[in-house]
Design a protein around this motif. Structure first.
Motif, short mmCIF file in Angstrom:
data_model
loop_
_atom_site.label_atom_id
_atom_site.label_comp_id
_atom_site.label_asym_id
_atom_site.label_seq_id
_atom_site.Cartn_x
_atom_site.Cartn_y
_atom_site.Cartn_z
N ILE A 282 0.83 -1.05 -0.16
CA ILE A 282 0.12 0.30 -0.46
C ILE A 282 0.92 1.39 -0.17
O ILE A 282 0.69 2.24 -0.52
N ARG A 283 2.16 1.30 1.25
CA ARG A 283 2.79 1.95 0.48
C ARG A 283 3.48 2.71 -0.17
O ARG A 283 3.55 3.94 -1.28
N ALA A 284 4.41 1.66 -1.24
CA ALA A 284 4.51 1.75 -2.26
C ALA A 284 3.52 2.15 -3.67
O ALA A 284 3.99 3.05 -4.65
N ALA A 285 2.29 1.73 -3.04
CA ALA A 285 1.45 2.07 -4.53
C ALA A 285 0.87 3.46 -4.48
O ALA A 285 1.23 4.37 -5.12
N MET A 286 1.17 3.83 -2.87
CA MET A 286 0.63 5.73 -2.24
C MET A 286 1.92 6.54 -2.67
O MET A 286 1.53 7.64 -3.68
N GLU A 287 2.67 5.65 -2.84
CA GLU A 287 4.21 7.02 -3.84
C GLU A 287 3.97 6.96 -5.22
O GLU A 287 4.44 8.27 -5.82
N LEU A 288 3.17 6.43 -5.66
CA LEU A 288 3.09 6.21 -7.56
C LEU A 288 1.85 7.12 -7.79
O LEU A 288 1.51 7.51 -8.51
N VAL A 289 1.11 7.04 -6.46
CA VAL A 289 -0.53 7.85 -6.72
C VAL A 289 0.14 9.30 -6.94
O VAL A 289 -0.15 10.13 -7.05
N SER A 290 0.92 9.54 -5.21
CA SER A 290 1.97 11.23 -5.63
C SER A 290 1.92 11.51 -6.30
O SER A 290 1.79 12.64 -6.63
#
Length: 503
Positions: A308-316
């Motif tokens: 989830i943390r990695a996905a949120m970095e991509l989203v940001s």
């Protein structure tokens, strides 16, 4: 519990009251049951008088309630007031028997904010509305604090709508795996990969015919939402093709928001996010449900908190103007402390929209079928109380809410947003403010005519295979939609055979 009615058939209201006070009971209408509720309604002049006699585990109690029908605006309003008497009588009896008052008091509906909005529209002040929720319906302080802001947000959304505007929903009924709490119509891609491309082709055909119909009727799309399932289960190429066709066929230029659920972090890639941004998607929803690895494993997710943390970095990095994240209070293996850690971390991501769901024990979910242990009602209440406090302190306000059957503690789902982060589609659909045209398997089109207080629904076939094989159902639904709007515009009488279509 055996339910015995006389003088009415207010099944939904009584069943929801039953679940609020006796969550382990289920309504029974035939045969025998040692626990019973006799609910009678009679008219005395212009007063609707209800009496409920309860017998549970050898204990008995009686509740009475009365409502005045003399001021009813129409037949619908009279029935609503009769129903109020019925559920207040049940509430009084159940509260007397159990000594408990549910958080939402005597309110049983899916949309409690709709009641509050109606009171405000009648000219009542916020203070008067709050007092009615407290003194007539016995709603707790904490739930009234949720209800009033949501009612005001609904009225704001209603004021911004034009008569010829609708919202558009597109459903993608595929997920990487099926979560333990899920009862939605969604298929694991592992088992149904061969259906994805044929499904997409059938959906593109429905988009073409629906767009032509919308154009002929002079309607415009106010908001767009793609949900599921998990839309980002599609490949980047498939997503680009689908969104490209939507932009080609529908005029989405004036829509206030274009939302896509990128729900499962394990389906999010930089390439897919780039496709969404290219197609002018300005709001996505990432739905971790929990950041705790034990909870994620218990609900059948194949990703970790780190995923989830990695996905949120991509989203940001992708630069979406609005991002929503969903959490569920009451999941298996979750605790008060782990839920707190999850919420605190989700707030730290800086998103402007967070939805806090309460676990709903749906009949078809694996949690229900396998009897998985879940947190107690008291633990869930503590999670929700912490959420309200933490989100309020972080600058969030509640803007929409709804309730479902079999929710832990008979609580609620609440959308919270920071200023400017309102998800308009959520309000439109939950408060039934205007028509939602739904495309794809499992879609439910809700046609709304506020001037006549009329709502009709048509349902697409549930499963991808059926949806692909039976285009005639799509054509019939669109014909019902067309007739509804022609009648709404005064151009055609409603034909008797095309009322509410079902499966």
């Amino acid at each position: 519990m055996k339910l015995i009615f006389a003088g009415h058939d207010c099944r939904y209201a009584v069943e929801q009251s039953l679940l609020a006070f006796f969550p382990n009971e289920r309504p029974v209408y035939e045969g025998e049951d040692p626990n019973t509720a006799s609910v009678r309604l009679a008219m005395e002049g212009e007063a609707a008088c209800a009496v409920t006699e309860l017998s549970v585990d050898g204990r008995t109690a009686c509740g009475r309630a009365q409502t005045d029908l003399s001021g009813a605006k129409d037949g619908y309003d009279r029935e609503r007031l009769k129903q109020r008497a019925v559920k207040l009588s049940f509430f009084e009896a159940a509260r007397s028997l159990t000594g408990e008052t549910p958080a939402w008091g005597a309110l049983t509906g899916i949309r409690p904010a709709k009641l509050a909005a109606g009171l405000l529209e009648e000219g009542k002040s916020e203070e008067e509305t709050d007092r009615i929720l407290r003194d007539v319906y016995f709603v707790s302080d904490s739930r009234r604090a949720l209800c009033l802001p949501c009612a005001k947000a609904g009225l704001e959304a209603q004021r911004g709508l034009k008569e010829n505007e609708i919202s558009l929903y597109v459903g993608i009924p595929f997920c990487p795996t099926r979560c333990a709490y899920c009862s939605f119509v969604s298929n694991s891609v592992e088992k149904s990969f061969h259906l994805v491309e044929p499904y997409l082709q059938a959906l593109l055909a429905e988009i073409d015919s629906a767009a032509e119909m919308v154009g002929e009727l002079g309607l415009r799309v106010r908001s767009f939402y793609m949900g599921g399932g998990t839309p980002t289960t599609l490949t980047a190429e498939q997503m680009d093709r689908l969104l490209g066709r939507l932009h080609e066929k529908f005029d989405l230029a004036s829509a206030v928001e274009l939302t896509v659920e990128a729900g499962r972090p394990d389906t999010i890639t930089a390439e897919k996010l780039a496709v969404l941004r290219k197609n002018r998607v300005d709001r996505i929803s990432v739905n971790p449900q929990s950041m705790d690895d034990r909870v994620l494993a218990a609900i059948g997710r194949r990703h970790s908190g780190d995923g989830i943390r990695a996905a949120m970095e991509l989203v940001s990095a992708a630069g979406f103007p609005h991002v929503n994240m969903d959490l569920i209070a009451g999941l298996p293996e979750d605790t008060r402390s782990s839920f707190r850690r999850t919420l605190d971390e989700v707030i730290s991501f800086g998103t402007d929209n967070i939805t806090i769901h309460t676990l709903s024990l749906k009949k078809g979910s694996r949690i229900t079928l396998e009897g998985t242990r879940i947190p107690t009602v008291e633990e869930v209440a503590a999670m929700l109380d912490y959420a309200a406090s933490a989100l309020g302190a972080a600058g969030f306000s509640p803007y929409y809410l709804y309730r479902q059957k079999y929710m832990s503690g008979s609580f609620e789902n609440v959308g919270w947003c920071r200023p400017g982060g309102t998800g308009w589609y959520n309000i439109y659909i939950m408060e039934e403010l205007h028509t939602i045209l739904s495309l794809g398997a499992g879609g439910s089109t809700k046609m709304v005519d506020p001037a006549r207080s009329r709502i009709e629904r048509v349902f697409n076939l549930k499963y991808p295979q059926e949806y692909i094989q039976r285009p005639g159902k799509i054509a019939a639904n669109q014909e019902a939609f067309r007739e509804f709007y022609l009648q709404k515009m005064g151009k055609k009488e409603r034909s008797s055979e095309n009322g509410i279509l079902t499966q």
